[in-house]
Design a protein around this motif. Structure first.
Motif, PDB file in Angstrom:
ATOM      1  N   UNK A   1       0.848  -1.194   0.000  1.00 17.18           N
ATOM      2  CA  UNK A   1       0.000   0.000   0.000  1.00 17.18           C
ATOM      3  C   UNK A   1       0.879   1.238   0.000  1.00 17.18           C
ATOM      4  N   UNK A   2       0.640   2.111  -0.974  1.00 15.69           N
ATOM      5  CA  UNK A   2       1.328   3.394  -1.036  1.00 15.69           C
ATOM      6  C   UNK A   2       0.265   4.497  -1.011  1.00 15.69           C
ATOM      7  N   UNK A   3       0.468   5.483  -0.165  1.00 14.97           N
ATOM      8  CA  UNK A   3      -0.568   6.472   0.120  1.00 14.97           C
ATOM      9  C   UNK A   3      -1.068   7.177  -1.134  1.00 14.97           C
ATOM     10  N   UNK A   4      -0.154   7.484  -2.077  1.00 15.99           N
ATOM     11  CA  UNK A   4      -0.540   8.301  -3.213  1.00 15.99           C
ATOM     12  C   UNK A   4      -0.795   7.524  -4.498  1.00 15.99           C
ATOM     13  N   UNK A   5      -0.158   6.397  -4.710  1.00 13.44           N
ATOM     14  CA  UNK A   5      -0.307   5.778  -6.019  1.00 13.44           C
ATOM     15  C   UNK A   5      -0.725   4.310  -5.996  1.00 13.44           C
ATOM     16  N   UNK A   6      -0.812   3.695  -4.854  1.00 19.32           N
ATOM     17  CA  UNK A   6      -1.358   2.332  -4.795  1.00 19.32           C
ATOM     18  C   UNK A   6      -2.261   2.275  -3.567  1.00 19.32           C
ATOM     19  N   UNK A   7      -3.471   2.782  -3.739  1.00 21.93           N
ATOM     20  CA  UNK A   7      -4.405   2.957  -2.645  1.00 21.93           C
ATOM     21  C   UNK A   7      -5.783   2.490  -3.089  1.00 21.93           C
ATOM     22  N   UNK A   8      -6.823   2.872  -2.356  1.00 18.02           N
ATOM     23  CA  UNK A   8      -8.161   2.405  -2.719  1.00 18.02           C
ATOM     24  C   UNK A   8      -8.576   2.902  -4.095  1.00 18.02           C
ATOM     25  N   UNK A   9      -8.141   4.117  -4.465  1.00 14.85           N
ATOM     26  CA  UNK A   9      -8.509   4.674  -5.762  1.00 14.85           C
ATOM     27  C   UNK A   9      -7.895   3.874  -6.904  1.00 14.85           C
ATOM     28  N   UNK A  10      -6.593   3.613  -6.823  1.00 18.14           N
ATOM     29  CA  UNK A  10      -5.930   2.864  -7.895  1.00 18.14           C
ATOM     30  C   UNK A  10      -6.407   1.419  -7.938  1.00 18.14           C
ATOM     31  N   UNK A  11      -6.667   0.833  -6.755  1.00 18.29           N
ATOM     32  CA  UNK A  11      -7.115  -0.564  -6.707  1.00 18.29           C
ATOM     33  C   UNK A  11      -8.457  -0.738  -7.411  1.00 18.29           C
TER      34      UNK A  11
ATOM     35  N   UNK B   1      -3.403   7.956 -14.725  1.00 16.22           N
ATOM     36  CA  UNK B   1      -2.777   8.487 -13.509  1.00 16.22           C
ATOM     37  C   UNK B   1      -1.429   7.803 -13.313  1.00 16.22           C
ATOM     38  N   UNK B   2      -0.385   8.521 -13.612  1.00 14.26           N
ATOM     39  CA  UNK B   2       0.966   7.954 -13.547  1.00 14.26           C
ATOM     40  C   UNK B   2       1.606   8.136 -12.175  1.00 14.26           C
ATOM     41  N   UNK B   3       1.597   9.380 -11.668  1.00 15.03           N
ATOM     42  CA  UNK B   3       2.338   9.678 -10.441  1.00 15.03           C
ATOM     43  C   UNK B   3       1.510   9.416  -9.200  1.00 15.03           C
ATOM     44  N   UNK B   4       0.255   9.874  -9.171  1.00 15.06           N
ATOM     45  CA  UNK B   4      -0.581   9.700  -7.987  1.00 15.06           C
ATOM     46  C   UNK B   4      -2.036   9.646  -8.404  1.00 15.06           C
ATOM     47  N   UNK B   5      -2.857   9.111  -7.530  1.00 12.60           N
ATOM     48  CA  UNK B   5      -4.293   9.045  -7.761  1.00 12.60           C
ATOM     49  C   UNK B   5      -4.980   9.060  -6.399  1.00 12.60           C
ATOM     50  N   UNK B   6      -6.066   9.833  -6.281  1.00 14.02           N
ATOM     51  CA  UNK B   6      -6.829   9.913  -5.041  1.00 14.02           C
ATOM     52  C   UNK B   6      -8.281   9.560  -5.348  1.00 14.02           C
ATOM     53  N   UNK B   7      -9.098   9.259  -4.322  1.00 11.06           N
ATOM     54  CA  UNK B   7     -10.454   8.759  -4.581  1.00 11.06           C
ATOM     55  C   UNK B   7     -11.299   9.633  -5.496  1.00 11.06           C
ATOM     56  N   UNK B   8     -11.213  10.953  -5.364  1.00 11.69           N
ATOM     57  CA  UNK B   8     -12.041  11.799  -6.215  1.00 11.69           C
ATOM     58  C   UNK B   8     -11.659  11.659  -7.685  1.00 11.69           C
ATOM     59  N   UNK B   9     -10.394  11.284  -7.952  1.00 11.05           N
ATOM     60  CA  UNK B   9      -9.979  11.033  -9.331  1.00 11.05           C
ATOM     61  C   UNK B   9     -10.740   9.852  -9.925  1.00 11.05           C
ATOM     62  N   UNK B  10     -11.031   8.853  -9.093  1.00 16.41           N
ATOM     63  CA  UNK B  10     -11.790   7.691  -9.565  1.00 16.41           C
ATOM     64  C   UNK B  10     -13.180   8.122 -10.014  1.00 16.41           C
ATOM     65  N   UNK B  11     -13.832   8.973  -9.217  1.00 17.64           N
ATOM     66  CA  UNK B  11     -15.166   9.446  -9.583  1.00 17.64           C
ATOM     67  C   UNK B  11     -15.133  10.237 -10.879  1.00 17.64           C
ATOM     68  N   UNK B  12     -14.169  11.131 -11.000  1.00 16.10           N
ATOM     69  CA  UNK B  12     -14.077  11.946 -12.205  1.00 16.10           C
ATOM     70  C   UNK B  12     -13.753  11.085 -13.421  1.00 16.10           C
TER      71      UNK B  12
END
Length: 574
Positions: free
Chosen positions: A201-211, A229-240
């Motif tokens: 688990x990585x906070x910015x790029x291997x998290x619930x959003x990327x999974x 999303x190459x460098x980072x991804x957060x949950x709101x990115x998944x929605x968008x």
């Protein structure tokens, strides 16, 4: 670089080298199809039953008919599929929860909807961080360097709703995905394969959003959502991402218990709210309510408010289970006798999270500092500042990572790093008669600091504190007491630290404008000792979903040395 699977759990692979060698994994999988099983084996031992999605894909690639299946049927898997009866998939987003570091950007999970459309009875696929180091600074460090495990788990959805809606006071947004039956089946089969397996688990790029983006890509590979999303991804990115890809069929808002409580309280007169509080606190008997509130409609809603308040007290462990039951049952009985509310008050539906501004931000502008003009470039990796447009965000939560302030002074033809905020979290959570949330801050980074003998002095800093906030209309005052520690060459022992008092007033009159008045008093001991006074006034005018004009006036007094500064900038979010 070398190819490797995001899944690190060895149990997911047939070949010992399967994580880094796809050809070896493919060969081991094909050989496993025809290998005899040992006498002592589990129901899921055969590769065609353990990897049902993998088998289905290879079957199509090799052109194998169903009657050419090299292994017997998988009765346990078929039984589970029959029990799930998945008809559609919903992407659920519990809103940001700043008091939990792992969920300060919100959270995402998938819900496997059933025919009867009662989503609470469905199963959910959750990917989360599991660690024994708690959720403080050690969690941040561990999740940055891969010391934390992330696990895929399949759980009842009602359990997650109870956790987020009732216990954490988080609204939930549900985005029903427009997947075909074949795509839905492919996703469900893959979830069978990965449930209870772990990754780094990585906070910015291997998290619930990327999974979850990975799972959606399994269902519809041509969407290639994860590749955006190459460098980072957060949950709101998944929605968008799913919204921009046209994969959303329907959106449902599920308000939290706290939102329902506030809506019900706002619809009642103050004396009724006081009666509800007295009922929940055991200071008033239900039988006394008739004389205090003769209007049956007001009495009905008062009883409903008392029930929700009592449930929230139980969640906060302010009452025992025995006291909770003894108070709740008479309230529910009296409420039932009055019949259903013909027009119950509902929380106003806020702006959808995917309709808010984008998390990254670029700023261009300039200003004057102590008589010197400068051009200014700012950049933020994520996510929201207190004065940013509230639409789709918690208006009292500031969460910024990687915020850069770079300045160019033409008189001296020089660039200067004014500040780099690695982490900047500020929670301004207002208190009311029902809730007593704590306000707090945590920040760390590098900034320019003015010492008595030096004009500019770069220091690394770490600050934290806690306090309280209130709200009246669109005015939200707050006060925080904490500390700050700094490290730099200008101090005798390279370190200075001391108490820090901050106070502010966030003004939200509605519309596109927001304002923040902020003051600070700090004392740093470390040779030289430096008393610090600061005051600022920030204005933000939203010019659209992803554009804003920001103005700021700032005054500083560092041990008698005063500096005045004015800046203006255009912000673009993306």
């Amino acid at each position: 670089g070398r190819w490797h699977s995001r899944i690190a759990d060895p149990s997911f692979f047939v070949s010992p080298d399967g994580r880094t060698d796809p050809a070896a994994e493919l060969e081991a999988t094909l050989r496993g199809w025809f290998a005899p099983l040992p006498e002592e084996h589990g129901f899921n031992a055969h590769p065609t039953c353990r990897f049902v999605a993998r088998y289905r894909w290879l079957q199509k690639q090799l052109g194998l008919a169903d009657d050419e299946r090299p292994a017997p049927e998988c009765p346990v898997f078929e039984q589970v599929m029959d029990q799930l009866r998945v008809t559609s998939v919903t992407l659920a987003f519990p809103s940001a929860y700043v008091n939990n570091p792992a969920s300060m950007f919100g959270h995402t999970l998938l819900v496997f909807d059933r025919d009867e459309r009662n989503r609470l009875l469905a199963r959910t696929v959750n990917y989360g961080a599991y660690t024994g180091m708690g959720l403080g600074p050690l969690f941040y460090f561990g999740s940055m360097v891969g010391l934390v495990q992330g696990i895929y788990a399949v759980l009842p959805y009602y359990e997650k709703v109870r956790e987020y809606n009732a216990m954490d006071h988080r609204d939930i947004w549900e985005y029903e995905l427009d997947l075909t039956p074949e795509e839905t089946d492919r996703m469900v089969r893959h979830v069978w394969e990965i449930q209870n397996t772990w990754t780094r688990y990585y906070f910015f790029h291997q998290n619930c959003a990327s999974a979850l983006l990975d799972l959606i890509d399994v269902a519809r590979p041509e969407a290639e959502l994860r590749a955006r999303f190459r460098a980072w991804v957060i949950p709101i990115d998944t929605l968008k991402a799913v919204s921009d890809a046209g994969m959303v069929r329907n959106v449902t808002y599920r308000p939290s218990a706290a939102s329902e409580l506030r809506a019900l309280a706002d619809a009642l007169p103050r004396e009724a709210v006081d009666e509800a509080r007295a009922l929940a606190g055991g200071e008033r008997a239900v039988a006394d309510l008739d004389s205090a509130l003769p209007d049956p409609d007001v009495r009905r809603r008062t009883l409903g408010l008392a029930a929700i308040d009592l449930q929230q007290r139980l969640v906060r462990r302010e009452v025992t289970q025995e006291a909770y039951r003894s108070r709740l049952l008479p309230v529910l009985a009296a409420r039932s006798r009055l019949g259903p509310d013909p027009d119950p008050p509902r929380p106003a539906e806020p702006v959808r999270p995917d309709h808010g501004h984008a998390p990254a931000r670029l700023g261009l502008g300039g200003g004057v500092q102590g008589g010197d003009g400068f051009a200014r470039l700012t950049w933020r990796a994520a996510y929201h500042e207190l004065t940013d447009d509230d639409a789709g965000f918690d208006p009292g939560a500031q969460i910024q990572f990687g915020a850069l302030d770079l300045r160019y002074f033409p008189d001296g033809d020089r660039w200067r790093l004014e500040e780099f905020r690695l982490i900047d979290v500020l929670a301004v959570s207002p208190r009311d008669v029902f809730q007593r949330p704590a306000s707090w801050r945590f920040e760390t980074g590098v900034r320019q600091f003015r010492l008595p003998e030096e004009e500019h002095h770069p220091v690394a800093y770490l600050g934290s504190g806690g306090g309280v906030a209130w709200e009246w209309g669109g005015w939200r005052p707050f006060a925080l007491l904490g500390f700050e520690a700094q490290s730099g060459g200008g101090y005798r022992n390279r370190v200075a630290a001391g108490p820090d008092l901050q106070a502010g007033l966030l003004i939200r009159p509605g519309g596109r404008w927001k304002s923040l008045v902020h003051g600070r008093a700090m004392m740093l001991w470390g040779g030289p000792d430096v008393p610090v006074l600061e005051a600022s006034w920030t204005q933000n005018l939203s010019l659209g979903r992803n554009r804003a004009l920001a103005l700021r006036l700032k005054w500083e007094d560092h041990d008698g040395r005063q500096t005045r500064e004015a800046t203006a900038a255009m912000h673009w979010m993306f």
